[in-house]
Design an enzyme around this catalytic site. Sequence first.
Site, PDB file in Angstrom:
ATOM      1  N   SER A 145      -7.215  15.336   3.088  1.00 24.99           N
ATOM      2  CA  SER A 145      -7.420  14.721   4.409  1.00 24.99           C
ATOM      3  C   SER A 145      -7.728  15.796   5.437  1.00 24.99           C
ATOM      4  O   SER A 145      -7.384  16.977   5.237  1.00 24.99           O
ATOM      5  CB  SER A 145      -6.138  13.992   4.825  1.00 24.99           C
ATOM      6  OG  SER A 145      -6.165  13.651   6.193  1.00 24.99           O
TER       7      SER A 145
ATOM      8  N   TYR B  82       3.269  13.387   5.826  1.00 29.86           N
ATOM      9  CA  TYR B  82       1.991  13.093   5.163  1.00 29.86           C
ATOM     10  C   TYR B  82       1.063  14.313   5.203  1.00 29.86           C
ATOM     11  O   TYR B  82       0.486  14.706   4.181  1.00 29.86           O
ATOM     12  CB  TYR B  82       1.350  11.894   5.861  1.00 29.86           C
ATOM     13  CG  TYR B  82      -0.055  11.562   5.441  1.00 29.86           C
ATOM     14  CD1 TYR B  82      -0.306  10.802   4.304  1.00 29.86           C
ATOM     15  CD2 TYR B  82      -1.157  11.993   6.198  1.00 29.86           C
ATOM     16  CE1 TYR B  82      -1.611  10.482   3.923  1.00 29.86           C
ATOM     17  CE2 TYR B  82      -2.455  11.681   5.826  1.00 29.86           C
ATOM     18  CZ  TYR B  82      -2.672  10.921   4.691  1.00 29.86           C
ATOM     19  OH  TYR B  82      -3.968  10.610   4.326  1.00 29.86           O
TER      20      TYR B  82
HETATM   21  P1  NAD Z   1      -5.543   2.399   0.621  1.00 29.39           P
HETATM   22  O1  NAD Z   1      -4.347   1.743   1.170  1.00 29.39           O
HETATM   23  O2  NAD Z   1      -6.697   1.543   0.273  1.00 29.39           O
HETATM   24  O3  NAD Z   1      -5.198   3.246  -0.658  1.00 29.39           O
HETATM   25  C1  NAD Z   1      -3.951   3.808  -0.895  1.00 29.39           C
HETATM   26  C2  NAD Z   1      -3.507   3.336  -2.258  1.00 29.39           C
HETATM   27  O4  NAD Z   1      -2.376   4.087  -2.681  1.00 29.39           O
HETATM   28  C3  NAD Z   1      -3.078   1.890  -2.324  1.00 29.39           C
HETATM   29  O5  NAD Z   1      -4.161   1.030  -2.540  1.00 29.39           O
HETATM   30  C4  NAD Z   1      -2.088   1.882  -3.488  1.00 29.39           C
HETATM   31  O6  NAD Z   1      -2.733   1.378  -4.617  1.00 29.39           O
HETATM   32  C5  NAD Z   1      -1.775   3.339  -3.702  1.00 29.39           C
HETATM   33  N1  NAD Z   1      -0.340   3.587  -3.730  1.00 29.39           N
HETATM   34  C6  NAD Z   1       0.467   4.022  -2.732  1.00 29.39           C
HETATM   35  N2  NAD Z   1       1.749   4.105  -3.181  1.00 29.39           N
HETATM   36  C7  NAD Z   1       1.734   3.733  -4.476  1.00 29.39           C
HETATM   37  C8  NAD Z   1       2.724   3.641  -5.467  1.00 29.39           C
HETATM   38  N3  NAD Z   1       4.008   3.966  -5.238  1.00 29.39           N
HETATM   39  N4  NAD Z   1       2.362   3.204  -6.684  1.00 29.39           N
HETATM   40  C9  NAD Z   1       1.085   2.882  -6.968  1.00 29.39           C
HETATM   41  N5  NAD Z   1       0.092   2.963  -6.056  1.00 29.39           N
HETATM   42  C10 NAD Z   1       0.414   3.393  -4.834  1.00 29.39           C
HETATM   43  O7  NAD Z   1      -5.953   3.504   1.695  1.00 29.39           O
HETATM   44  P2  NAD Z   1      -7.043   4.681   1.660  1.00 29.39           P
HETATM   45  O8  NAD Z   1      -7.151   5.119   3.062  1.00 29.39           O
HETATM   46  O9  NAD Z   1      -8.251   4.288   0.921  1.00 29.39           O
HETATM   47  O10 NAD Z   1      -6.292   5.828   0.894  1.00 29.39           O
HETATM   48  C11 NAD Z   1      -6.863   6.536  -0.178  1.00 29.39           C
HETATM   49  C12 NAD Z   1      -6.686   8.017   0.014  1.00 29.39           C
HETATM   50  O11 NAD Z   1      -7.427   8.456   1.141  1.00 29.39           O
HETATM   51  C13 NAD Z   1      -5.256   8.486   0.267  1.00 29.39           C
HETATM   52  O12 NAD Z   1      -5.029   9.665  -0.471  1.00 29.39           O
HETATM   53  C14 NAD Z   1      -5.247   8.810   1.731  1.00 29.39           C
HETATM   54  O13 NAD Z   1      -4.282   9.787   2.066  1.00 29.39           O
HETATM   55  C15 NAD Z   1      -6.644   9.341   1.888  1.00 29.39           C
HETATM   56  N6  NAD Z   1      -7.112   9.412   3.272  1.00 29.39           N
HETATM   57  C16 NAD Z   1      -7.346   8.275   3.969  1.00 29.39           C
HETATM   58  C17 NAD Z   1      -7.780   8.372   5.278  1.00 29.39           C
HETATM   59  C18 NAD Z   1      -8.070   7.154   6.092  1.00 29.39           C
HETATM   60  O14 NAD Z   1      -8.323   7.284   7.296  1.00 29.39           O
HETATM   61  N7  NAD Z   1      -8.037   5.949   5.521  1.00 29.39           N
HETATM   62  C19 NAD Z   1      -7.990   9.627   5.859  1.00 29.39           C
HETATM   63  C20 NAD Z   1      -7.725  10.772   5.113  1.00 29.39           C
HETATM   64  C21 NAD Z   1      -7.294  10.647   3.811  1.00 29.39           C
END
Ligand code: NAD
Length: 329
Positions: free
Chosen positions: A221, A234
């Site tokens: 991130s 985080y």
């Molecule tokens: P999202 O909610 O779609 O995805 C996160 C996923 O993590 C969930 O769908 C879930 O399946 C999984 N998860 C969390 N805890 C779990 C557990 N205990 N067991 C099984 N599965 C679990 O959100 P996203 O934003 O697409 O996140 C994906 C990645 O992107 C993450 O690593 C997040 O840190 C990163 N990210 C997102 C952003 C943003 O702005 N959305 C920015 C920077 C990084």
Amino acid sequence: MVDQPTRRSLLQAAAATGAVLAAAPAMSQAAPSRPVGAPADPQTKYVSEPFPEQRQKWPGLQRDMTPVPDCGERSYVGSGKLQGRKALVTGGDSGIGRAAVIGFAREGADVAINYHPDEEADARDVAGLLRGEGRKVALIPGDLTSQRFCVDLVRRAQSELGGLDILVNNAAYQQSKKSIDEISFEQFDRTLKTNLYAMFWVTKTAVPLMRPGSAIINTTSVNAVDPGEELLDYATTKAGIAIFTKGLAKQLAKKGIRVNGVAPGPIWTPLQVVGGQLPGELGKFGQDTPLGRAGQPVELAALYVTLASGELSYTDGSIFGANGGLGTI
Ligand code: NAD
Ligand code: MG
């Protein structure tokens, strides 16, 4: 990928057409319209209006979000870049992981999707879509905070797909809290378990199963280098993921396995509506980037696909940003 018209771009197109009709003699002064096939303006290519405030119980379903995130369901077009490959994506039911899954599948890969059991509806939606297109999709629900499950997940993915040569560690837990006083011991533990321990458990189990030419991609991130002050725990894990990526790349180069990372900025996904942002902040989400909007998951699909493919064979131990111009990574 086919450009998706947004409400704003449609309105702009309609306004431009109206102006041209009303002022036909002065046509040369009207805004130039975009020729078919020309690239879209990244400022308006996807939703750029502020998002409505909304809240779901963790882990949330993207099908219940307003607007529903765009993971490339209708727009990602593949060209055989991952023909015959076998990919495991954690958190592949929704958001960025789902965009990677759709990209991989449309490029010819078979995919195993891990998700939390409470996300069955999102997982079934994307599996149904891709199976309908003739792809093999293994659904493997389970809680990544369990070491036993993480080990089992990799073994099941390998046996159900008949191999494993792409691993995406993408699942994460994110809860915004204004100060360290509000971060409970339990939250800290769960954030580290989900984001760091699970990545280690899954990767350690997967590496012996992977052959030269395989690829590991970790989702880090912008918080890894510029921590949001409300994301202390985080952001700590995201910096850990970035350095794990670089260190592991050095080790696995000798096995012919590349390890890279993707560092998103603000992307519209369920993570943000289940506590990822402080209450009342969703309207601002992404608006302060130079492009003036949050990203959509589909805008990252090509990064995951390209890092997984053999095309970038000399790219190893690197992190790639997608942050709307923030310039963080
Ligand atoms: P999202 O909610 O779609 O995805 C996160 C996923 O993590 C969930 O769908 C879930 O399946 C999984 N998860 C969390 N805890 C779990 C557990 N205990 N067991 C099984 N599965 C679990 O959100 P996203 O934003 O697409 O996140 C994906 C990645 O992107 C993450 O690593 C997040 O840190 C990163 N990210 C997102 C952003 C943003 O702005 N959305 C920015 C920077 C990084
Ligand atoms: Mg989800």
